[in-house]
Enzyme design. Sequence first.
Site, PDB file in Angstrom:
ATOM      1  N   ASP A   8       0.810  -1.222   0.000  1.00  0.00           N
ATOM      2  CA  ASP A   8       0.000   0.000   0.000  1.00  0.00           C
ATOM      3  C   ASP A   8       0.845   1.276   0.000  1.00  0.00           C
ATOM      4  OD1 ASP A   8      -1.313  -2.308   1.146  1.00  0.00           O
ATOM      5  OD2 ASP A   8      -3.014  -1.005   1.573  1.00  0.00           O
ATOM      6  N   HIS A  68     -10.671   2.605   0.005  1.00  0.00           N
ATOM      7  CA  HIS A  68     -10.634   4.033  -0.325  1.00  0.00           C
ATOM      8  C   HIS A  68     -10.628   4.268  -1.831  1.00  0.00           C
ATOM      9  CE1 HIS A  68     -10.266   5.181   3.803  1.00  0.00           C
ATOM     10  NE2 HIS A  68      -9.092   4.598   3.966  1.00  0.00           N
TER      11      HIS A  68
END
Length: 257
Positions: A8, A68
């Site tokens: 990430d 997200h």
Amino acid sequence: MKILLIGDIVGQSGVKKVKEVIPEYKKQNNIDFIIANGENSAEGMGITSKIYEDLKKCGIDMVTMGNHTWGKKEIFLFIEDENIVRPANYPAGIPGVGYRIQEVNGKKIAVINLIGRVDVAILSENPFLKVDEILEKIKEEADIIIVDFHAEATAEKIAMGYYLDGRVTCMFGTHTHVQTADETILEKGTGYITDIGMTGPKKSVIGMDVAASIKRFVTTLPERYKVSDDREVILRGCLLEINDETCRIQKINRIKL
């Protein structure tokens, strides 16, 4: 074939680290294909068109997303691009797709993105049933299948690993931002790791400012999260080595850059 998985990417510092490190790392290690999770790259929430283009320019072949995905509205301008996937088990009919297939060195690589349902505040379909559906569709199309399971619970990720063992080339976890030391090749030949980690500021709480994070836990009051400004930035991920003839995984190694 060598496939690099990048954990990430958090904020501009994470993006900068990728831009500084990956082009040379790709060249030195003869990397054929790179997958990076980009859902936190725009200051911790979402991705912008500029960041997306920057990631592609430095060698990222596929950007995966997560909870997200829709953090920045401009994603609707490029979510249909061939180099990005969002969780496949989002509700039917929304923009984007949950898997894509790209041909590399004569081999077709399928990248599937899934999101977990345990302790994830996103309404989604059952990822186990959704991946069954996808695998049935692509069984005659893909030589190599890589799954990014963006999930909170380690138990859900481990269960998915065993569920997919022998059916996909590799399943890696994202979302918790802490690299786990359990990389392995499962009994039926699938590469697995619970979480490949984070690319972002080292002194942070999973990428976020330490003081703000502590205040939230101590006071239980709302506190706006912001990406840590620590100048030391880490890059975490995994390097996969796959047999060119059998398309089965031979090695899975954690990387720390």
